[in-house]
Motif scaffolding. Structure first.
Motif, PDB file in Angstrom:
ATOM      1  N   ARG A  20       0.824  -1.214   0.000  1.00  0.00           N
ATOM      2  CA  ARG A  20       0.000   0.000   0.000  1.00  0.00           C
ATOM      3  C   ARG A  20       0.860   1.267   0.000  1.00  0.00           C
ATOM      4  N   GLY A  21       1.957   1.269   0.738  1.00  0.00           N
ATOM      5  CA  GLY A  21       2.771   2.475   0.864  1.00  0.00           C
ATOM      6  C   GLY A  21       3.959   2.540  -0.074  1.00  0.00           C
ATOM      7  N   SER A  22       4.091   1.566  -0.955  1.00  0.00           N
ATOM      8  CA  SER A  22       5.224   1.543  -1.872  1.00  0.00           C
ATOM      9  C   SER A  22       5.099   2.644  -2.927  1.00  0.00           C
ATOM     10  N   LEU A  23       6.241   3.075  -3.449  1.00  0.00           N
ATOM     11  CA  LEU A  23       6.262   4.071  -4.524  1.00  0.00           C
ATOM     12  C   LEU A  23       6.213   3.432  -5.900  1.00  0.00           C
ATOM     13  N   PHE A  24       6.355   2.108  -5.939  1.00  0.00           N
ATOM     14  CA  PHE A  24       6.551   1.406  -7.213  1.00  0.00           C
ATOM     15  C   PHE A  24       5.670   0.163  -7.280  1.00  0.00           C
ATOM     16  N   GLY A  25       5.110  -0.069  -8.459  1.00  0.00           N
ATOM     17  CA  GLY A  25       4.463  -1.335  -8.740  1.00  0.00           C
ATOM     18  C   GLY A  25       3.069  -1.470  -8.154  1.00  0.00           C
ATOM     19  N   PRO A  26       2.485  -2.644  -8.335  1.00  0.00           N
ATOM     20  CA  PRO A  26       1.100  -2.865  -7.921  1.00  0.00           C
ATOM     21  C   PRO A  26       0.951  -3.062  -6.420  1.00  0.00           C
ATOM     22  N   VAL A  27      -0.273  -2.906  -5.961  1.00  0.00           N
ATOM     23  CA  VAL A  27      -0.651  -3.345  -4.620  1.00  0.00           C
ATOM     24  C   VAL A  27      -1.221  -4.754  -4.779  1.00  0.00           C
ATOM     25  N   PHE A  28      -0.851  -5.639  -3.879  1.00  0.00           N
ATOM     26  CA  PHE A  28      -1.266  -7.037  -3.931  1.00  0.00           C
ATOM     27  C   PHE A  28      -2.231  -7.347  -2.800  1.00  0.00           C
ATOM     28  N   ALA A  29      -3.107  -8.310  -3.026  1.00  0.00           N
ATOM     29  CA  ALA A  29      -3.977  -8.826  -1.974  1.00  0.00           C
ATOM     30  C   ALA A  29      -4.080 -10.338  -2.122  1.00  0.00           C
ATOM     31  N   ALA A  30      -4.370 -10.997  -1.020  1.00  0.00           N
ATOM     32  CA  ALA A  30      -4.635 -12.434  -1.045  1.00  0.00           C
ATOM     33  C   ALA A  30      -5.869 -12.719  -0.208  1.00  0.00           C
ATOM     34  N   ALA A  31      -6.597 -13.747  -0.595  1.00  0.00           N
ATOM     35  CA  ALA A  31      -7.735 -14.251   0.167  1.00  0.00           C
ATOM     36  C   ALA A  31      -7.472 -15.720   0.480  1.00  0.00           C
ATOM     37  N   VAL A  32      -7.666 -16.102   1.731  1.00  0.00           N
ATOM     38  CA  VAL A  32      -7.366 -17.470   2.167  1.00  0.00           C
ATOM     39  C   VAL A  32      -8.527 -18.005   3.001  1.00  0.00           C
ATOM     40  N   VAL A  33      -8.903 -19.240   2.747  1.00  0.00           N
ATOM     41  CA  VAL A  33      -9.933 -19.937   3.519  1.00  0.00           C
ATOM     42  C   VAL A  33      -9.273 -21.110   4.241  1.00  0.00           C
ATOM     43  N   LEU A  34      -9.457 -21.173   5.562  1.00  0.00           N
ATOM     44  CA  LEU A  34      -8.887 -22.245   6.378  1.00  0.00           C
ATOM     45  C   LEU A  34      -9.984 -22.903   7.209  1.00  0.00           C
ATOM     46  N   ASP A  35      -9.891 -24.214   7.392  1.00  0.00           N
ATOM     47  CA  ASP A  35     -10.734 -24.835   8.406  1.00  0.00           C
ATOM     48  C   ASP A  35      -9.975 -24.800   9.737  1.00  0.00           C
ATOM     49  N   HIS A  36     -10.629 -25.221  10.809  1.00  0.00           N
ATOM     50  CA  HIS A  36     -10.019 -25.100  12.138  1.00  0.00           C
ATOM     51  C   HIS A  36      -8.723 -25.911  12.275  1.00  0.00           C
ATOM     52  N   PRO A  37      -8.678 -27.179  11.821  1.00  0.00           N
ATOM     53  CA  PRO A  37      -7.425 -27.935  11.945  1.00  0.00           C
ATOM     54  C   PRO A  37      -6.260 -27.279  11.181  1.00  0.00           C
ATOM     55  N   SER A  38      -6.555 -26.751   9.998  1.00  0.00           N
ATOM     56  CA  SER A  38      -5.503 -26.098   9.207  1.00  0.00           C
ATOM     57  C   SER A  38      -5.005 -24.845   9.908  1.00  0.00           C
ATOM     58  N   ALA A  39      -5.940 -24.079  10.468  1.00  0.00           N
ATOM     59  CA  ALA A  39      -5.553 -22.872  11.188  1.00  0.00           C
ATOM     60  C   ALA A  39      -4.657 -23.211  12.381  1.00  0.00           C
ATOM     61  N   GLU A  40      -5.047 -24.242  13.125  1.00  0.00           N
ATOM     62  CA  GLU A  40      -4.247 -24.650  14.285  1.00  0.00           C
ATOM     63  C   GLU A  40      -2.853 -25.119  13.861  1.00  0.00           C
ATOM     64  N   ARG A  41      -2.796 -25.859  12.773  1.00  0.00           N
ATOM     65  CA  ARG A  41      -1.500 -26.346  12.287  1.00  0.00           C
ATOM     66  C   ARG A  41      -0.593 -25.188  11.898  1.00  0.00           C
ATOM     67  N   LEU A  42      -1.157 -24.177  11.226  1.00  0.00           N
ATOM     68  CA  LEU A  42      -0.355 -23.019  10.819  1.00  0.00           C
ATOM     69  C   LEU A  42       0.091 -22.197  12.018  1.00  0.00           C
ATOM     70  N   LEU A  43      -0.791 -22.028  12.987  1.00  0.00           N
ATOM     71  CA  LEU A  43      -0.422 -21.267  14.183  1.00  0.00           C
ATOM     72  C   LEU A  43       0.695 -21.964  14.950  1.00  0.00           C
ATOM     73  N   LYS A  44       0.615 -23.284  15.049  1.00  0.00           N
ATOM     74  CA  LYS A  44       1.678 -24.041  15.734  1.00  0.00           C
ATOM     75  C   LYS A  44       2.995 -23.949  14.978  1.00  0.00           C
ATOM     76  N   ALA A  45       2.904 -23.754  13.649  1.00  0.00           N
ATOM     77  CA  ALA A  45       4.120 -23.610  12.823  1.00  0.00           C
ATOM     78  C   ALA A  45       4.703 -22.204  12.899  1.00  0.00           C
ATOM     79  N   GLY A  46       4.020 -21.313  13.612  1.00  0.00           N
ATOM     80  CA  GLY A  46       4.569 -19.967  13.803  1.00  0.00           C
ATOM     81  C   GLY A  46       3.918 -18.880  12.976  1.00  0.00           C
ATOM     82  N   LEU A  47       2.777 -19.170  12.343  1.00  0.00           N
ATOM     83  CA  LEU A  47       2.119 -18.154  11.531  1.00  0.00           C
ATOM     84  C   LEU A  47       1.676 -16.968  12.373  1.00  0.00           C
ATOM     85  N   THR A  48       1.971 -15.777  11.889  1.00  0.00           N
ATOM     86  CA  THR A  48       1.476 -14.534  12.474  1.00  0.00           C
ATOM     87  C   THR A  48       1.521 -13.467  11.383  1.00  0.00           C
TER      88      THR A  48
END
Length: 201
Positions: A20-48
């Motif tokens: 958003r604050g860059s002077l160059f190039g596009p702004v990017f976005a991502a959309a992600v859908v997780l179920d509860h087990p996947s969310a827990e697995r990612l959080l345990k792996a250090g996702l933040t």
């Protein structure tokens, strides 16, 4: 990451943007859908929040996000769209494009920040500091960050001399000095440069 009271599950998509604050190039976005087990697995792996993760850690997490997510997609809005419509509208366009590329429309969209996604016709909820409160938003922030950084690295070969591979287009001293010396490229955001008094595009 505390997710108390934050909706999650197969019908919930987290969406976040980078650049958003860059002077160059596009702004990017991502959309992600997780179920509860996947969310827990990612959080345990250090996702933040991607801003709190090193480049190496994000690189390690991305394959796991792609492996366990139920659905995910990217969207972007160009520098010219940012100049024509303003950064908020362009950011919303990038988010909308990511959401539209999901296999099926989510029942609920979690939007990082306090501003609603005005273009989204369905249900949504804004979450301040959402990338620290929702695993889906955090995963989206990592995915968008990695995709945008990879693109900017490729573009740095097309536009050498600006140090894009080091600062991803943000307004560092090195970048501003290069702009003053060489002028902007076709992918710089003219509307941002005017604010910095770096000459015409």
């Amino acid at each position: 990451m505390s997710m108390e009271g934050v909706p999650a599950g197969p019908g919930v998509a987290g969406v976040d943007e980078v650049g958003r604050g860059s002077l160059f190039g596009p702004v990017f976005a991502a959309a992600v859908v997780l179920d509860h087990p996947s969310a827990e697995r990612l959080l345990k792996a250090g996702l933040t929040d991607s801003k709190k993760l090193s480049a190496k850690r994000r690189e390690q997490l991305l394959p796991l996000i792609n492996e366990v997510c139920m659905d995910a997609a990217l969207g972007q809005a160009s520098a010219r769209e940012i100049d024509r419509q303003g950064i908020r509208c362009a950011t919303e366009l990038a988010m909308l494009r990511a959401l539209q590329r999901l296999d099926r429309p989510p029942e609920l969209v979690l939007v990082d920040g306090s501003l609603p996604l005005r273009l989204w016709p369905g249900s949504q909820e804004t979450l301040v500091a959402g990338d620290s409160r929702s695993a889906a938003i955090a995963a989206a922030s990592v995915m968008a960050k990695q995709a945008r950084d990879a693109l900017i690295r490729r573009l740095s070969q097309r536009f050498p001399g600006y140090g894009l591979e080091r600062h991803a287009g943000y307004g560092t001293v090195v970048h501003r000095q290069a702009l003053l010396a060489s002028g902007p490229t076709a992918l710089h955001r003219c509307s941002f440069l005017k604010r910095l008094l770096i000459g015409p595009c």
